[in-house]
Scaffold this active site. Structure first.
Site, PDB file in Angstrom:
ATOM      1  N   HIS A   1      -2.269   2.968  -4.891  1.00 11.03           N
ATOM      2  CA  HIS A   1      -2.708   3.924  -3.873  1.00 11.03           C
ATOM      3  C   HIS A   1      -2.458   5.331  -4.376  1.00 11.03           C
ATOM      4  O   HIS A   1      -1.359   5.638  -4.864  1.00 11.03           O
ATOM      5  CB  HIS A   1      -1.975   3.695  -2.554  1.00 11.03           C
TER       6      HIS A   1
ATOM      7  N   TYR B   1      -6.090  13.562  -1.508  1.00 11.30           N
ATOM      8  CA  TYR B   1      -6.462  12.698  -2.632  1.00 11.30           C
ATOM      9  C   TYR B   1      -6.689  13.444  -3.944  1.00 11.30           C
ATOM     10  O   TYR B   1      -7.003  12.823  -4.954  1.00 11.30           O
ATOM     11  CB  TYR B   1      -7.715  11.886  -2.262  1.00 11.30           C
TER      12      TYR B   1
HETATM   13  O1  CA2 Z   1      -4.038   6.469  -1.038  1.00 10.83           O
HETATM   14  C1  CA2 Z   1      -4.917   5.643  -1.283  1.00 10.83           C
HETATM   15  O2  CA2 Z   1      -5.346   5.438  -2.418  1.00 10.83           O
HETATM   16  C2  CA2 Z   1      -5.591   4.887  -0.127  1.00 10.83           C
HETATM   17  O3  CA2 Z   1      -5.832   3.551  -0.576  1.00 10.83           O
HETATM   18  C3  CA2 Z   1      -6.888   5.588   0.165  1.00 10.83           C
HETATM   19  C4  CA2 Z   1      -7.606   5.021   1.384  1.00 10.83           C
HETATM   20  C5  CA2 Z   1      -6.668   4.927   2.587  1.00 10.83           C
HETATM   21  O4  CA2 Z   1      -7.329   4.288   3.677  1.00 10.83           O
HETATM   22  C6  CA2 Z   1      -5.401   4.176   2.250  1.00 10.83           C
HETATM   23  O5  CA2 Z   1      -4.556   4.172   3.384  1.00 10.83           O
HETATM   24  C7  CA2 Z   1      -4.688   4.825   1.086  1.00 10.83           C
HETATM   25  C8  CA2 Z   1      -8.778   5.912   1.753  1.00 10.83           C
HETATM   26  C9  CA2 Z   1      -9.833   5.949   0.695  1.00 10.83           C
HETATM   27  C10 CA2 Z   1     -10.796   7.014   1.048  1.00 10.83           C
HETATM   28  O6  CA2 Z   1     -10.779   7.953   0.001  1.00 10.83           O
HETATM   29  C11 CA2 Z   1     -11.272   9.177   0.247  1.00 10.83           C
HETATM   30  C12 CA2 Z   1     -11.244  10.052  -0.797  1.00 10.83           C
HETATM   31  C13 CA2 Z   1     -11.703  11.319  -0.637  1.00 10.83           C
HETATM   32  C14 CA2 Z   1     -12.211  11.712   0.582  1.00 10.83           C
HETATM   33  C15 CA2 Z   1     -12.249  10.841   1.636  1.00 10.83           C
HETATM   34  C16 CA2 Z   1     -11.782   9.556   1.476  1.00 10.83           C
END
Ligand code: CA2
Length: 151
Positions: A102, A25
């Protein structure tokens, strides 16, 4: 169009942006997302109201309230993308134009991330551009809202 305001919705766990899992991310934080979104919208004369929550009902209440004073919604539903009929129903119920964003490329990860309950209630889709994708989503959504393109 109602007021020149967008609702920015970030779903569960996105408060951890920049703190955990930088390989997926990136290192930018949720505050960076807010600044970028506000700056991009501001260039078009729009303001942003932002909500992030780890609780589905809080997000749904914010979406319902947007019906009263927002022209569109930019949403990264997080994991709710792949699970939530109620979030989809809320978005379709308010009948505002929606941009789904996303950070990661959900089509290049686990199979379960390929399905989105939100996809067909959104008019703009941005995946895999990192945090910069929020700016793309705002610009494309404002093009739709202000009539620059037909979607
Ligand atoms: O890629 C994306 O933006 C997602 O929406 C992020 C979600 C995931 O479940 C989707 O499949 C794709 C996860 C959000 C959690 O974000 C975090 C960021 C940093 C550390 C841990 C989790």
């Amino acid at each position: 169009m109602s007021e020149r305001r967008l609702l920015l919705v970030n779903g569960p766990n996105l408060n951890l942006l920049g703190v955990r899992e930088p390989a997926i991310y990136g290192t930018e934080t949720l505050d960076d997302v807010l600044s970028l979104t506000e700056r991009t919208a501001g260039e078009h004369g729009f303001t942003v109201r932002a909500v992030q929550s780890n609780h589905e009902g809080v997000l749904i209440d914010a979406i319902h309230e947007a019906r009263l004073d927002c022209a569109g919604i930019v949403i990264n539903p997080g994991g709710l993308t792949h699970t939530s009929v109620v979030l989809r129903d809320a978005l379709s119920g308010v009948a505002l134009p929606v941009a789904e964003v996303h950070i990661s490329d959900v089509n290049a990860r686990e199979e379960f991330r390929r399905f989105s309950y939100v996809r067909d209630v959104a008019v703009v889709h941005v995946v895999g551009e990192g945090v910069a994708g929020y700016a793309t989503a705002v610009t494309k959504l404002l093009d739709v809202i202000t009539g620059n393109v037909d979607g």
